[in-house]
Design a protein around this motif. Sequence first.
Motif, mmCIF file in Angstrom:
data_model
loop_
_atom_site.group_PDB
_atom_site.id
_atom_site.type_symbol
_atom_site.label_atom_id
_atom_site.label_comp_id
_atom_site.label_asym_id
_atom_site.label_seq_id
_atom_site.Cartn_x
_atom_site.Cartn_y
_atom_site.Cartn_z
ATOM 1 N N ASP A 1 -62.454 138.454 -7.364
ATOM 2 C CA ASP A 1 -63.412 139.575 -7.358
ATOM 3 C C ASP A 1 -63.218 140.458 -6.133
ATOM 4 O OD1 ASP A 1 -64.758 139.184 -9.758
ATOM 5 O OD2 ASP A 1 -66.051 137.638 -8.906
ATOM 6 N N ARG A 2 -63.049 139.845 -5.006
ATOM 7 C CA ARG A 2 -62.826 140.634 -3.797
ATOM 8 C C ARG A 2 -61.506 141.405 -3.879
ATOM 9 N NH1 ARG A 2 -62.952 136.175 0.592
ATOM 10 N NH2 ARG A 2 -62.329 137.915 1.938
ATOM 11 N N ALA A 3 -60.462 140.747 -4.421
ATOM 12 C CA ALA A 3 -59.147 141.393 -4.487
ATOM 13 C C ALA A 3 -59.171 142.616 -5.396
ATOM 14 C CB ALA A 3 -58.096 140.385 -4.960
ATOM 15 N N VAL A 4 -59.744 142.466 -6.595
ATOM 16 C CA VAL A 4 -59.745 143.594 -7.527
ATOM 17 C C VAL A 4 -60.699 144.684 -7.077
ATOM 18 C CG1 VAL A 4 -59.073 142.125 -9.456
ATOM 19 C CG2 VAL A 4 -61.500 142.522 -9.013
ATOM 20 N N THR A 5 -61.654 144.343 -6.228
ATOM 21 C CA THR A 5 -62.540 145.381 -5.692
ATOM 22 C C THR A 5 -61.821 146.203 -4.625
ATOM 23 O OG1 THR A 5 -64.453 143.955 -6.113
ATOM 24 C CG2 THR A 5 -64.748 145.796 -4.575
ATOM 25 N N ILE A 6 -61.043 145.515 -3.795
ATOM 26 C CA ILE A 6 -60.331 146.224 -2.726
ATOM 27 C C ILE A 6 -59.087 146.926 -3.258
ATOM 28 C CG2 ILE A 6 -59.082 145.885 -0.561
ATOM 29 C CD1 ILE A 6 -60.959 143.558 0.030
ATOM 30 N N LEU A 7 -58.338 146.253 -4.166
ATOM 31 C CA LEU A 7 -57.088 146.802 -4.705
ATOM 32 C C LEU A 7 -57.163 146.835 -6.231
ATOM 33 C CD1 LEU A 7 -54.596 144.816 -2.448
ATOM 34 C CD2 LEU A 7 -55.266 147.205 -2.178
ATOM 35 N N PRO A 8 -57.913 147.781 -6.778
ATOM 36 C CA PRO A 8 -58.067 147.797 -8.246
ATOM 37 C C PRO A 8 -56.813 148.247 -8.991
ATOM 38 C CG PRO A 8 -59.149 149.695 -7.269
ATOM 39 C CD PRO A 8 -58.694 148.850 -6.135
ATOM 40 N N ARG A 9 -55.846 148.828 -8.309
ATOM 41 C CA ARG A 9 -54.623 149.282 -8.982
ATOM 42 C C ARG A 9 -53.514 148.230 -8.956
ATOM 43 N NH1 ARG A 9 -55.846 153.182 -12.440
ATOM 44 N NH2 ARG A 9 -57.102 154.821 -11.477
ATOM 45 N N ALA A 10 -53.786 147.091 -8.364
ATOM 46 C CA ALA A 10 -52.798 146.014 -8.344
ATOM 47 C C ALA A 10 -52.956 145.191 -9.621
ATOM 48 C CB ALA A 10 -52.971 145.147 -7.103
ATOM 49 N N ASN A 11 -52.087 145.427 -10.579
ATOM 50 C CA ASN A 11 -52.218 144.770 -11.883
ATOM 51 C C ASN A 11 -52.031 143.258 -11.804
ATOM 52 O OD1 ASN A 11 -52.640 147.239 -13.099
ATOM 53 N ND2 ASN A 11 -50.481 147.534 -13.626
ATOM 54 N N GLN A 12 -51.335 142.769 -10.796
ATOM 55 C CA GLN A 12 -51.123 141.326 -10.685
ATOM 56 C C GLN A 12 -52.451 140.583 -10.555
ATOM 57 O OE1 GLN A 12 -48.577 141.413 -7.238
ATOM 58 N NE2 GLN A 12 -46.742 141.073 -8.473
ATOM 59 N N PHE A 13 -53.383 141.155 -9.803
ATOM 60 C CA PHE A 13 -54.681 140.500 -9.626
ATOM 61 C C PHE A 13 -55.415 140.382 -10.967
ATOM 62 C CE2 PHE A 13 -54.778 142.375 -5.080
ATOM 63 C CZ PHE A 13 -53.927 141.379 -4.660
ATOM 64 N N TRP A 14 -55.421 141.477 -11.701
ATOM 65 C CA TRP A 14 -56.141 141.467 -12.980
ATOM 66 C C TRP A 14 -55.505 140.488 -13.962
ATOM 67 C CZ3 TRP A 14 -60.696 143.719 -12.995
ATOM 68 C CH2 TRP A 14 -60.934 144.807 -12.157
ATOM 69 N N TYR A 15 -54.185 140.484 -14.041
ATOM 70 C CA TYR A 15 -53.506 139.559 -14.963
ATOM 71 C C TYR A 15 -53.836 138.102 -14.623
ATOM 72 C CZ TYR A 15 -50.536 143.113 -17.181
ATOM 73 O OH TYR A 15 -50.073 144.170 -17.923
ATOM 74 N N LYS A 16 -53.733 137.753 -13.357
ATOM 75 C CA LYS A 16 -53.971 136.367 -12.968
ATOM 76 C C LYS A 16 -55.449 135.999 -13.060
ATOM 77 C CE LYS A 16 -49.910 135.784 -10.006
ATOM 78 N NZ LYS A 16 -49.391 134.614 -10.731
ATOM 79 N N TYR A 17 -56.306 136.951 -12.778
ATOM 80 C CA TYR A 17 -57.748 136.711 -12.896
ATOM 81 C C TYR A 17 -58.120 136.406 -14.353
ATOM 82 C CZ TYR A 17 -62.723 137.385 -11.770
ATOM 83 O OH TYR A 17 -64.062 137.208 -11.584
ATOM 84 N N ALA A 18 -57.629 137.265 -15.260
ATOM 85 C CA ALA A 18 -57.924 137.047 -16.680
ATOM 86 C C ALA A 18 -57.282 135.752 -17.185
ATOM 87 C CB ALA A 18 -57.433 138.236 -17.495
#
Length: 700
Positions: A138-155
């Motif tokens: 949550d903190r990562a995607v809030t700070i770097l929302p354009r980093a697709n790696q975070f979203w992929y791994k989070y999901a």
Amino acid sequence: MEHTMGGKTKMPKIAKVNNKAPAPVQITAEQLLREAKERELELLPPPPKRKITDPQELEEYKLKKRKGFEDLLRKNKSSIQNWIKYAAFEDSMKEIQRARSVYERGIDVAHRCIPLWLKYAEMEMRNKQINHARNIWDRAVTILPRANQFWYKYAYMEEMVGNVAGCRQVFERWMEWEPDEQAWHSYINFELRYKEVERARQVHEKFVYIHPDIKNWVKYARFEERFGYIIKGRQVFERAVEFYGEDHMEPNLFVNFARFEERQKEYERARVIYKYAIDRIDKQLAGDLFKAYTIFEKKFGNRSGIENVIVSKRKFQYEEEVKANPHNYDAWFDYLRLSEDEGDVESTREVYERAISNIPLVTQKRHWRRYIYLWINYALYEELESKDMERARDVYKACLDVIPHRKFTFAKIWIMFAHFEIRQKDVTQARKIFGVAIGKCPKDKLFRQYIELELQLREFDRCRILYERFLETASDNCTTWCRFAELETLLGDVDRARAIYEIAVDQPRLDMPELLWKAYIDFELEQDEKDNARKLYERLLDRTQHIKVWLSYATFEATGSDNSAFNRAREVYKKANSSLKNSEAKEERLMLLEAWKKFETEHGDETSQNQINRLMPKRVKKRRKVTTEGGIDAGWEEYYDYIFPEEEEAQPNLKLLAMAKMWKAKKEEGDSDSDDSSDEDSASDDENRTVAGPSGSNDA
């Protein structure tokens, strides 16, 4: 260092450099560092693996490692690798809280570093701390929302732990940032994995308006078609057409729309779509649309319905081109291809006859190449499409009558004609064609194809006759001699093969004699006739003194494992050196001496090695004047020359020059010593001193 002698201060004596020329072999700093590292790795064994069992010793080890990491971080806090290694160490020691602390400190330093966040979250997932990992994501995607790696791994994490609702929430948050197409496809595939077709449709609805490409509309329609929603799929295509409007009509969209209707067996709908697009899209952009419409009509409609729209227009265009320039063979090829696609044999033959009637005006082979391919395509069309073998044979004969064989010919036509007769199972006629061909124009390619045919038929006597005929016309062709001899070798007639080689090497003119001699020598070696091979080398050396021949001869003699073989090889090297001594090819002689030196290093003793070392030349740098082709002086250039021992002895000036240099160096050192001694105390003159002379000896 300064020191005092007799009340006077004596300055240190600085060595004077006499030769300021660059070293012959330059060494870079990179090479020095690399060699030092290699030697360090060679000398230092790998550290032993140790296993700590004492708790106190373990605590001391942890304290030492932590102190080292902290020191590194104090020196360079911005190095992300140091933070990651520090946290990985704490994780390996099962100190999760300390590892978290390290990661948090690292994030405070570089909160936009993607690898740091990934390692942090992966550590929490590896230790099954899902809530902590979720917090980090949550903190990562809030700070770097354009980093697709975070979203992929989070999901992916939410889906792996079975939190489908949470995974969907992650995708929804991600889609608010309107990511790239792959992210939307991942969301759709996620919904489909859980049979949520309606939710996937809603995602598609948003997707096609955020990324309104043709391929995305087509994927949306195929999605509806795959799940049986035909009406919805048709509505998607209709909405896409309305979305783009008539000003930006895309041919690919209409092709996919028509194919969709074709799959639903709505042929009239598909035909209407094609006609609608053809009437409104620019003809220069509608090539694929025309092609798809033609294929559709071939399958389900009457071809005559579109001839006026497509075929007639293209025919008119090609007719205009060939009328303007009857020798534009590219236009004839396009015209013929169109006519062949129509399927009308008589019409196609008429176009072929008109095309081949335009004989090139210039009797040069390069102007005939494209024209000959018209005949080739004509013959192949008659054979493969219309299945009229007699007419195909007549085409080949007419083509051969047109070609001016006295000036040039095309071996390809003769070969294709002969192969055509072989396909008709008429070997006799094929032989006649090859015979006429080599009679009119004895080209190498024709002979080789004829011989290949006879080899496949196992007619070895005919092959011999053809080789003899071939060599009568081209006696300088070494490849043919070698193949003839190889044929006899395969047939087991060694004496005949040897006789062929003998005749070949006695020819006054050969195009590649080195190939022939090598083949002959290899043949003798295959027959285990080393004496014959040795005689061949001697005969070859009587004709040429090439360095490669000497080296090959020496290698051949050195193949044995006894001393006699080594002595023979050594004699070869000596003869070669004597032969090349009188020539101006210094580089070839140097090559020979280097090969000889390598041989003596492997097989010789200390005496022979010293002997070859005395024969090695010196490398010197010289200058020479450069002049252009017009005789204009272009200055001087430096080059390297080699001076062999016998040359050095024959030129006494070189010795005189060397002695002069030694005298000058000795004189300069003597002057410097006298200057130094004048400043010293007279009492110290009685002390024992040594001064190095130019030859390296010490004078008391």
